[in-house]
Design a protein around this motif. Structure first.
Motif, PDB file in Angstrom:
ATOM      1  N   ILE A   9       0.847  -1.200   0.000  1.00 28.62           N
ATOM      2  CA  ILE A   9       0.000   0.000   0.000  1.00 28.62           C
ATOM      3  C   ILE A   9       0.876   1.241   0.000  1.00 28.62           C
ATOM      4  N   TRP A  10       0.344   2.365  -0.523  1.00 23.72           N
ATOM      5  CA  TRP A  10       1.061   3.639  -0.549  1.00 23.72           C
ATOM      6  C   TRP A  10       0.057   4.772  -0.652  1.00 23.72           C
ATOM      7  N   ASP A  11       0.547   5.986  -0.448  1.00 18.65           N
ATOM      8  CA  ASP A  11      -0.275   7.185  -0.558  1.00 18.65           C
ATOM      9  C   ASP A  11      -0.165   7.694  -1.995  1.00 18.65           C
ATOM     10  N   PRO A  12      -1.253   7.648  -2.777  1.00 17.94           N
ATOM     11  CA  PRO A  12      -1.169   8.072  -4.170  1.00 17.94           C
ATOM     12  C   PRO A  12      -0.911   9.575  -4.338  1.00 17.94           C
ATOM     13  N   ARG A  13      -1.172  10.367  -3.307  1.00 25.51           N
ATOM     14  CA  ARG A  13      -0.865  11.804  -3.387  1.00 25.51           C
ATOM     15  C   ARG A  13       0.636  12.041  -3.307  1.00 25.51           C
ATOM     16  N   LYS A  14       1.314  11.147  -2.619  1.00 24.79           N
ATOM     17  CA  LYS A  14       2.759  11.275  -2.423  1.00 24.79           C
ATOM     18  C   LYS A  14       3.545  10.548  -3.517  1.00 24.79           C
ATOM     19  N   CYS A  15       3.018   9.428  -3.971  1.00 21.27           N
ATOM     20  CA  CYS A  15       3.698   8.584  -4.960  1.00 21.27           C
ATOM     21  C   CYS A  15       2.831   8.431  -6.198  1.00 21.27           C
ATOM     22  N   GLY A  16       3.250   9.027  -7.291  1.00 25.33           N
ATOM     23  CA  GLY A  16       2.518   8.904  -8.541  1.00 25.33           C
ATOM     24  C   GLY A  16       2.868   7.610  -9.262  1.00 25.33           C
ATOM     25  N   PRO A  17       2.296   7.415 -10.446  1.00 20.90           N
ATOM     26  CA  PRO A  17       2.573   6.197 -11.223  1.00 20.90           C
ATOM     27  C   PRO A  17       4.080   6.009 -11.463  1.00 20.90           C
ATOM     28  N   GLY A  18       4.538   4.782 -11.241  1.00 18.35           N
ATOM     29  CA  GLY A  18       5.934   4.451 -11.481  1.00 18.35           C
ATOM     30  C   GLY A  18       6.900   4.880 -10.394  1.00 18.35           C
ATOM     31  N   THR A  19       6.393   5.506  -9.341  1.00 17.46           N
ATOM     32  CA  THR A  19       7.279   5.982  -8.266  1.00 17.46           C
ATOM     33  C   THR A  19       7.110   5.205  -6.969  1.00 17.46           C
ATOM     34  N   HIS A  20       6.415   4.087  -7.028  1.00 17.37           N
ATOM     35  CA  HIS A  20       6.190   3.263  -5.846  1.00 17.37           C
ATOM     36  C   HIS A  20       6.330   1.796  -6.247  1.00 17.37           C
ATOM     37  N   PRO A  21       6.693   0.943  -5.306  1.00 22.83           N
ATOM     38  CA  PRO A  21       6.783  -0.485  -5.618  1.00 22.83           C
ATOM     39  C   PRO A  21       5.407  -1.091  -5.826  1.00 22.83           C
ATOM     40  N   THR A  22       5.318  -2.031  -6.765  1.00 25.41           N
ATOM     41  CA  THR A  22       4.053  -2.723  -7.006  1.00 25.41           C
ATOM     42  C   THR A  22       4.156  -4.220  -6.746  1.00 25.41           C
ATOM     43  N   ASN A  23       5.369  -4.714  -6.529  1.00 23.29           N
ATOM     44  CA  ASN A  23       5.562  -6.122  -6.192  1.00 23.29           C
ATOM     45  C   ASN A  23       6.636  -6.197  -5.111  1.00 23.29           C
ATOM     46  N   PHE A  24       6.855  -7.370  -4.568  1.00 21.59           N
ATOM     47  CA  PHE A  24       7.742  -7.485  -3.419  1.00 21.59           C
ATOM     48  C   PHE A  24       9.219  -7.310  -3.772  1.00 21.59           C
ATOM     49  N   ALA A  25       9.622  -7.658  -4.989  1.00 19.17           N
ATOM     50  CA  ALA A  25      11.005  -7.397  -5.405  1.00 19.17           C
ATOM     51  C   ALA A  25      11.249  -5.893  -5.404  1.00 19.17           C
ATOM     52  N   GLU A  26      10.293  -5.119  -5.909  1.00 17.49           N
ATOM     53  CA  GLU A  26      10.417  -3.661  -5.910  1.00 17.49           C
ATOM     54  C   GLU A  26      10.334  -3.096  -4.498  1.00 17.49           C
ATOM     55  N   PHE A  27       9.539  -3.713  -3.645  1.00 13.94           N
ATOM     56  CA  PHE A  27       9.410  -3.262  -2.257  1.00 13.94           C
ATOM     57  C   PHE A  27      10.777  -3.290  -1.570  1.00 13.94           C
ATOM     58  N   PHE A  28      11.590  -4.279  -1.915  1.00 16.88           N
ATOM     59  CA  PHE A  28      12.919  -4.414  -1.320  1.00 16.88           C
ATOM     60  C   PHE A  28      14.001  -3.699  -2.125  1.00 16.88           C
ATOM     61  N   ASP A  29      13.664  -3.117  -3.276  1.00  7.44           N
ATOM     62  CA  ASP A  29      14.633  -2.415  -4.117  1.00  7.44           C
ATOM     63  C   ASP A  29      14.699  -0.945  -3.704  1.00  7.44           C
ATOM     64  N   LEU A  30      15.602  -0.654  -2.781  1.00 10.82           N
ATOM     65  CA  LEU A  30      15.695   0.698  -2.219  1.00 10.82           C
ATOM     66  C   LEU A  30      16.369   1.686  -3.157  1.00 10.82           C
ATOM     67  N   LYS A  31      17.093   1.197  -4.149  1.00 10.87           N
ATOM     68  CA  LYS A  31      17.722   2.103  -5.115  1.00 10.87           C
ATOM     69  C   LYS A  31      16.685   2.629  -6.102  1.00 10.87           C
ATOM     70  N   LYS A  32      15.876   1.757  -6.640  1.00 11.83           N
ATOM     71  CA  LYS A  32      14.858   2.161  -7.608  1.00 11.83           C
ATOM     72  C   LYS A  32      13.700   2.889  -6.936  1.00 11.83           C
ATOM     73  N   PHE A  33      13.344   2.439  -5.736  1.00 10.96           N
ATOM     74  CA  PHE A  33      12.223   3.038  -4.997  1.00 10.96           C
ATOM     75  C   PHE A  33      12.673   3.376  -3.580  1.00 10.96           C
ATOM     76  N   PRO A  34      13.401   4.484  -3.429  1.00 11.97           N
ATOM     77  CA  PRO A  34      13.853   4.848  -2.080  1.00 11.97           C
ATOM     78  C   PRO A  34      12.670   5.237  -1.190  1.00 11.97           C
ATOM     79  N   GLY A  35      12.889   5.163   0.084  1.00 15.23           N
ATOM     80  CA  GLY A  35      11.852   5.563   1.025  1.00 15.23           C
ATOM     81  C   GLY A  35      11.770   4.632   2.206  1.00 15.23           C
ATOM     82  N   ARG A  36      10.962   5.047   3.157  1.00 11.75           N
ATOM     83  CA  ARG A  36      10.779   4.297   4.394  1.00 11.75           C
ATOM     84  C   ARG A  36       9.596   3.360   4.248  1.00 11.75           C
ATOM     85  N   ARG A  37       9.771   2.124   4.741  1.00 10.81           N
ATOM     86  CA  ARG A  37       8.756   1.099   4.614  1.00 10.81           C
ATOM     87  C   ARG A  37       8.400   0.485   5.965  1.00 10.81           C
ATOM     88  N   ALA A  38       7.320  -0.266   5.958  1.00  9.45           N
ATOM     89  CA  ALA A  38       6.920  -1.001   7.160  1.00  9.45           C
ATOM     90  C   ALA A  38       6.495  -2.401   6.757  1.00  9.45           C
TER      91      ALA A  38
END
Length: 193
Positions: A9-38
């Motif tokens: 899940i993410w805040d669409p106001r903060k993260c537009g298309p292509g700027t947030h992870p959509t699968n778990f590999a991307e969730f763990f890819d901090l270079k492509k999608f930097p940011g704080r996670r939970a």
């Protein structure tokens, strides 16, 4: 009682298309999608997520390769700012902007888009983790017969639809068809249901 699916899940106001992870590999890819996670502090969910992030196919998850899962978690650990103990925490941390993305039940993401749900969140349909809710009656329960009647009642399709409030979708194979709003959220329309 039924199946529950969890997703990113993410805040669409903060993260537009292509700027947030959509699968778990991307969730763990901090270079492509930097940011704080939970992530939840539940091994039953997190180990599965870690293996999916590491490229395991869903049919390769069990038996769990714990060493592989822990190595995958180590690669993404620096981006995990919170290990939450309640589902509400994972959602509210994203809603308040403290975190960029999290992992939560689909029902909780949908609830944020309902009146009174706070800041609306988006969620990815690309990868989900499924889990089950269950009921149990102890062997020597003093009111065993009534407990079994209660479970029988709750498992009735029309009751499951009401209990879920239309949020979780069908709870059993026999559950009633979801309404149109559920179809668009849960993508039942893509499954021909």
């Amino acid at each position: 009682m039924g199946n529950i699916h969890s997703r990113i899940i993410w805040d669409p106001r903060k993260c537009g298309p292509g700027t947030h992870p959509t699968n778990f590999a991307e969730f763990f890819d901090l270079k492509k999608f930097p940011g704080r996670r939970a992530l939840p502090n539940r091994a039953d969910l997190v180990l599965e997520v870690a293996l999916l992030a590491d490229g395991a196919c869903s049919n390769e998850i069990y038996p769990l390769d714990i060493d592989r899962a822990l190595k995958a978690l180590d690669r993404g650990r620096s981006g995990i700012a919170s290990w939450f103990s309640t589902t509400t925490q994972g959602v509210s941390l994203v809603q308040t902007g403290e975190l960029d993305c999290s992992f939560s039940f689909a029902s909780r993401a949908k609830a944020t888009n309902e009146p009174g749900g706070g800041r609306p969140l988006a969620s990815s349909f690309e990868q989900n983790v499924f889990s089950c809710e269950t009921f149990a009656v102890l062997k020597r329960a003093p009111n065993r017969q009534n407990a079994m009647k209660l479970i029988g009642y709750i498992l009735r399709p029309e009751v499951q639809v009401e209990v879920g409030g239309g949020v979780r979708g069908p709870h059993s194979q026999m559950a009633a068809r979801p309404g149109e709003s559920q179809k668009s959220f849960y993508r039942f329309d893509l499954l021909g249901r």
